[in-house]
Design a protein around this motif. Structure first.
Motif: not given
Length: 350
Positions: A106-112, A114-120, A122-130, A139-144
């Motif tokens: 859930w992109p951090k820009s969506w909640f500015n 702020k704490s405590p969302m920025n370190t929660d 449950h929604h922070i997952v390790p992912t490929d940097g690129k 947003p998440f979506g379904e891409v054609g």
């Protein structure tokens, strides 16, 4: 996928479903019985609110236990690269598999930010940097037609899901349910606490917009809870002392956001009649142009993903399914094509 593999997969899902609550503290969800809609969401918010907030730097340590694959590598849902904890932390990157970072799904820009969302966690997952950089805060979506596709098949491009046509990021099917349940968690954990959050194409504060909610509910149903999520939920509870209710009780999503849905609302383009509603000892199904469904089959799941009625071949324009043994509750009936892929579903109640 042949029928044997399909049934084996569903047996595996059923076994998972039977153990969903294995690590849930006794009484954790007391007070939720019989609640639906905002009453249930509000109660769950009370249960998971005020979690133990960690530092942003501690996320690197947390994911070593919450997002570890069976081979000890980082469980990266964006590329499935073989990252080693610690030594492959980002840093700089230019290509996929260079390093992993801490993705705010859930992109951090969506909640500015702020704490405590920025370190929660449950929604922070390790992912490929690129790939994380390519996803940005779309947003998440379904891409054609994708403008970018990662090594595991995640895609960036214009969304084709009804209700949004802008740029979106689509994870692979294996992880769509994971992200749906993460978003349900965020919408519930921060229910009523989102006054300063942004509104965009996907969300209004912590509330999913209608098209996004419909899509996430589909992802939630089509990709049931996995052992990965259960292990992750338990690990985060040990750190934050709160849980993702939609992993422990997948049925909560429907009870909150779709408690009165009828089978007519979920029939899509398939001309099928399913009755009576609620069902009694038999469920009657009738098809228009039944020849289109030759080789198809029907099965029924409970809301945890457990198959309660095994696939029954579609034969002719009308037939009955014995539902006498089903307990009172809500179920999902799925129509499977000749490849055993779900192509239609409807809700039934008993």
């Amino acid at each position: 996928m042949n029928l044997f593999k399909f049934l084996s997969l569903q047996l595996f899902v059923a076994l998972i479903a039977l153990n969903l609550n294995a690590q849930v503290p006794q009484g954790y969800y007391n007070g939720t019985e019989g609640l639906t809609s905002t009453a249930l969401q509000s109660k769950l918010h009370q249960i998971i609110d005020n979690h133990n907030s960690v530092s942003y730097s501690y996320i690197w340590t947390a994911v070593k236990t919450t997002d570890r694959r069976s081979d000890g590598k980082v469980w990266d849902m964006y590329s499935d690269c073989d990252f080693t904890f610690g030594s492959d932390q980002c840093g700089n990157y230019s290509s996929e598999c260079d390093c992993y970072n801490r993705e705010h799904s859930w992109p951090k820009s969506w909640f500015n930010d702020k704490s405590p969302m920025n370190t929660d966690i449950h929604h922070i997952v390790p992912t490929d940097g690129k790939v994380n950089g390519m996803r940005s805060n779309y947003p998440f979506g379904e891409v054609g037609s994708a403008t970018y596709t990662s090594s595991n098949g995640s895609k960036l491009g214009n969304c084709t899901y009804p209700g949004y046509t802008g740029k979106a990021f689509e994870p692979i099917d294996e992880y769509k349910g994971d992200f749906a349940r993460i978003y349900f968690y965020m919408a519930t954990r921060y229910y009523g606490e989102d006054g300063s959050w942004q509104s965009n194409a996907m969300v209004d504060g912590a509330k999913l917009k209608p098209w996004a909610l419909d899509m996430m509910l589909e992802w939630h149903h089509n990709d049931p809870v996995s052992t990965k999520e259960i292990t992750r939920n338990d690990g985060i509870y040990d750190i934050q002392h709160n849980r993702n209710p939609f992993i422990d009780h997948p049925e909560f999503a429907d009870l909150i956001w779709d408690p009165t849905a009828s089978q007519q609302e979920l029939q899509y383009e398939y001309d099928i009649d399913v009755y009576p509603v609620p069902v009694a000892s038999k469920l009657h199904i009738s098809f228009t142009q039944a020849d289109k469904f030759q080789g198809y089959s029907l099965c029924i799941y409970d809301l945890t993903g457990k198959m309660v009625i095994e696939p029954k071949s579609v034969q002719g324009e009308e037939f009955d399914v014995n539902t006498q043994h089903l307990k009172p509750g809500m179920y999902i009936m799925s129509l499977l094509n000749e490849l055993s892929k779900p192509v239609y579903r409807c809700k039934i109640t008993k």
